[in-house]
Design an enzyme around this catalytic site. Structure first.
Site, PDB file in Angstrom:
ATOM      1  N   LYS A 257       0.818  -1.569  -0.405  1.00 43.59           N
ATOM      2  CA  LYS A 257      -0.137   0.089   0.130  1.00 43.59           C
ATOM      3  C   LYS A 257       1.430   1.309  -0.026  1.00 43.59           C
ATOM      4  O   LYS A 257       0.362   2.105  -0.536  1.00 43.59           O
ATOM      5  CB  LYS A 257      -0.960  -0.433   1.265  1.00 43.59           C
ATOM      6  CG  LYS A 257      -1.999   1.697   1.586  1.00 43.59           C
ATOM      7  CD  LYS A 257      -2.473   1.288   0.400  1.00 43.59           C
ATOM      8  CE  LYS A 257      -3.768   3.207   0.413  1.00 43.59           C
ATOM      9  NZ  LYS A 257      -3.569   3.760   0.652  1.00 43.59           N
TER      10      LYS A 257
ATOM     11  N   GLU B 253       0.938   6.377  -6.469  1.00 41.25           N
ATOM     12  CA  GLU B 253       0.050   7.963  -6.435  1.00 41.25           C
ATOM     13  C   GLU B 253       0.736   9.135  -6.468  1.00 41.25           C
ATOM     14  O   GLU B 253       0.005   9.787  -7.606  1.00 41.25           O
ATOM     15  CB  GLU B 253      -0.823   7.478  -5.331  1.00 41.25           C
ATOM     16  CG  GLU B 253      -1.810   8.713  -5.230  1.00 41.25           C
ATOM     17  CD  GLU B 253      -2.869   8.600  -3.664  1.00 41.25           C
ATOM     18  OE1 GLU B 253      -3.209   6.505  -3.649  1.00 41.25           O
ATOM     19  OE2 GLU B 253      -3.021   8.546  -2.934  1.00 41.25           O
TER      20      GLU B 253
ATOM     21  N   HIS C 208       2.559   2.145  -3.315  1.00 41.14           N
ATOM     22  CA  HIS C 208       1.185   2.416  -4.259  1.00 41.14           C
ATOM     23  C   HIS C 208       1.073   3.717  -3.980  1.00 41.14           C
ATOM     24  O   HIS C 208       0.490   4.840  -5.126  1.00 41.14           O
ATOM     25  CB  HIS C 208      -0.620   1.813  -4.005  1.00 41.14           C
ATOM     26  CG  HIS C 208      -1.501   2.123  -3.896  1.00 41.14           C
ATOM     27  ND1 HIS C 208      -2.242   3.236  -3.829  1.00 41.14           N
ATOM     28  CD2 HIS C 208      -3.102   1.742  -4.910  1.00 41.14           C
ATOM     29  CE1 HIS C 208      -3.330   3.814  -4.229  1.00 41.14           C
ATOM     30  NE2 HIS C 208      -3.476   2.817  -5.184  1.00 41.14           N
ATOM     31  N   ASN C 209       0.742   4.538  -2.739  1.00 42.59           N
ATOM     32  CA  ASN C 209       0.962   5.837  -2.385  1.00 42.59           C
ATOM     33  C   ASN C 209       2.238   6.732  -3.160  1.00 42.59           C
ATOM     34  O   ASN C 209       2.154   7.575  -3.740  1.00 42.59           O
ATOM     35  CB  ASN C 209       0.414   5.821  -1.208  1.00 42.59           C
ATOM     36  CG  ASN C 209      -0.861   5.624  -0.643  1.00 42.59           C
ATOM     37  OD1 ASN C 209      -1.877   5.014  -1.412  1.00 42.59           O
ATOM     38  ND2 ASN C 209      -1.005   6.261   0.011  1.00 42.59           N
TER      39      ASN C 209
HETATM   40  C1  6PG Z   1      -5.894   5.311  -1.258  1.00 45.95           C
HETATM   41  C2  6PG Z   1      -4.743   6.717  -0.629  1.00 45.95           C
HETATM   42  C3  6PG Z   1      -5.395   7.793   0.650  1.00 45.95           C
HETATM   43  C4  6PG Z   1      -4.751   8.430   1.064  1.00 45.95           C
HETATM   44  C5  6PG Z   1      -4.793   9.794   1.093  1.00 45.95           C
HETATM   45  C6  6PG Z   1      -4.216  10.991   1.079  1.00 45.95           C
HETATM   46  O1  6PG Z   1      -5.652   4.572  -1.891  1.00 45.95           O
HETATM   47  O2  6PG Z   1      -7.395   5.143  -1.019  1.00 45.95           O
HETATM   48  O3  6PG Z   1      -3.415   6.779  -1.262  1.00 45.95           O
HETATM   49  O4  6PG Z   1      -4.974   5.950   1.524  1.00 45.95           O
HETATM   50  O5  6PG Z   1      -4.334   8.453   2.564  1.00 45.95           O
HETATM   51  O6  6PG Z   1      -5.153   9.777  -0.433  1.00 45.95           O
HETATM   52  O7  6PG Z   1      -2.793  10.334   0.996  1.00 45.95           O
HETATM   53  P1  6PG Z   1      -1.798  12.082   1.042  1.00 45.95           P
HETATM   54  O8  6PG Z   1      -2.363  13.267   2.343  1.00 45.95           O
HETATM   55  O9  6PG Z   1      -0.056  12.081   1.477  1.00 45.95           O
HETATM   56  O10 6PG Z   1      -2.037  12.210  -0.070  1.00 45.95           O
END
Ligand code: 6PG
Length: 469
Positions: A187, A194, A190-191
């Site tokens: 995860k 992201e 993943h982020n």
């Molecule tokens: C997800 C997102 C989520 C994340 C928020 C905020 O996969 O649903 O990654 O888990 O916590 O998008 O993330 P940031 O505050 O670090 O941008």
């Protein structure tokens, strides 16, 4: 009820409530509770309004919830990461018995998950670190779920987890990816991806907005169009929507009333930190993390503009150039993410299945895109040097689209537009494509000032240069 465990969920915030409704919606009985008890009747009313309260049991404390549950129990913690997770585990341990499972479904640091797994297992219980992606809507209607824990823990909770997860052509986007911290690490990566993808998109938006003077609405329409091609993805879809949205108060484009200072809870940064620790380049992700940090220094940037002057001039870039540039950046961001994952899997002996990971990301999560199905297939074939970006299909795409990325980065650099993630993508590709780089000079310098030695081209190790003769 699952075949094997009574389900409980603690923490009825936005995400917790959404996940609880999803569980009830799939026909499972569920016990719920929350730190401040008022949230419980409010949630019960919400579930009643949706006709989902038949199997719901509210309790006004964690203790009361556990006592009302028959063994074996599986308790999902939906509390903020960090100290609240430890506090909840501390309360739970004496209340639970052998065969019970604690599930952390928040964005926890995988190292904390590894150590919590030991604590919980030492108490005779089972622990699952579960990465959940998809935001509130995903939690309610089907998130992508990345599970870390023992095979037994997975089997005890699998029916529920697969039922509530997103589906890609009918297949659940949920998988057991390894022991202890593996799910939370996946995860985290993943982020990281992201963050990179969001930054790449923001840079392309910036080039259109400030380099071509396109309006947000025009750019939004271009993103809508791109979402029907190889860039088809959740993030491109929502970018099209946000750029066409109008602020109700001022009538301006919604993005124009938003302060350009990005928040971050830390997971993208963790990805970059772990990549650096393991000696794997994640330059696009690092650029994205750094860009978020710099974005928050609004006063410094205002002073910088005053002192140096903003030099953003017109760009001669077509939509196709930008589309192709974004595609290369996205492919390489995925490639960097999977490189980090492979390194961590080896370091922690997790045996994470890369193809399954790509499959789990095909629906429900924030980085879902049409590319992930091809990426899953690529991981099921023989990859040269185990590198995703060397998969034949991706090599073709990268070769075809890289000239556009080069054109975009050159134009941006020439005219003063900051594109840290796009340029990191290009330079990552350019570094990888040079069999002989320039680290010979670094090795010579290290030897010169520190007698560190180097390997000669003929393979002889611990050699020294002629500098001190
Ligand atoms: C997800 C997102 C989520 C994340 C928020 C905020 O996969 O649903 O990654 O888990 O916590 O998008 O993330 P940031 O505050 O670090 O941008």
């Amino acid at each position: 009820m699952t075949d094997t465990a009574t389900l409980g969920l603690y923490g009825l915030g936005t995400m917790g409530s959404a996940l609880a409704l999803n569980i009830l919606d799939k026909g499972f009985d569920l016990h719920v509770s929350n730190r401040s008890a008022e949230a419980v009747p409010a949630f019960v009313s919400e579930a009643e309004a949706e006709g989902l309260a038949a199997g719901l049991h509210g309790a006004d404390s964690l203790e009361a919830m556990v006592k009302a549950m028959g063994a074996p129990r599986a308790i999902i913690m939906m509390v903020p990461s960090g100290a609240p997770v430890d506090a909840t585990i501390k309360t739970l341990i004496p209340l639970l018995e052998e065969g019970d499972t604690i599930i952390d479904a928040g964005n926890s640091d995988f190292q904390a998950t590894r150590s919590r797994t030991r604590t919980v297992e030492d108490a005779g219980l089972t622990y699952i670190g579960m990465g959940v992606s998809g935001g509130e809507d995903g939690a309610r209607h089907g998130p992508s779920i990345m599970v870390g824990g023992t095979p037994e823990a997975w089997e005890a909770t699998r029916a529920m987890i697969e039922a509530i997860s997103a589906k890609f052509e009918g297949a659940p986007c949920a998988a057991h990816l390894g022991p202890d911290g593996a799910g939370h690490f996946v995860k985290t990566v993943h982020n990281g991806i992201e963050y990179a993808d969001m930054q790449l998109i923001a840079e392309v938006y910036g080039l259109m907005r400030f380099g071509r003077n396109n309006s947000p609405a025009q750019i939004g329409e271009i993103f809508d169009r791109w979402n029907k091609g190889p860039l088809d993805s959740y993030l491109v879809e929502i970018t099209g929507k946000v750029l066409q949205a109008v602020d109700g108060e001022t009538g301006k484009p919604a993005v124009d009333v938003i302060l350009d200072s990005a928040g971050q809870k830390g997971t993208g940064r963790w990805t970059a930190i772990e990549a650096i620790k393991m000696g794997r380049s994640a330059s696009i992700i690092e650029a994205a993390v750094a860009a978020r940090a710099l974005s928050s220094e609004t006063a410094v940037r205002a002073k910088g503009e005053e002192l140096f002057g903003a030099v953003r001039c017109d760009l001669d870039l077509g939509d196709d150039d930008l589309e192709q540039a974004l595609l290369v950046g996205r492919i390489l961001a995925y490639a960097q993410g999977f490189r980090i994952l492979a390194a961590a899997s080896e370091e922690y002996d997790w045996s994470v299945d890369m193809a399954r990971t790509a499959e789990v990301w095909r629906a429900g999560c924030i980085i879902r895109s049409v590319l992930l199905d091809d990426i899953a297939d690529a991981f099921r074939s023989d990859l040269p040097e185990d590198q995703l970006m060397f998969a034949p299909g991706l090599v073709d795409r990268l070769k075809q689209a890289a000239p556009a990325l080069r054109k975009v980065v050159c134009a941006a650099a020439t005219h003063g537009h900051a594109v840290p993630a796009l340029s990191s993508s290009l330079f990552f590709l350019d570094t990888i494509r040079h069999a002989r780089g320039t680290a010979d000079v670094i090795q010579a310098q290290r030897d010169f000032f520190g007698r560190h030695g180097f390997v000669r081209m003929d393979g002889r190790e611990d050699q020294h240069g002629p500098w001190w003769d």
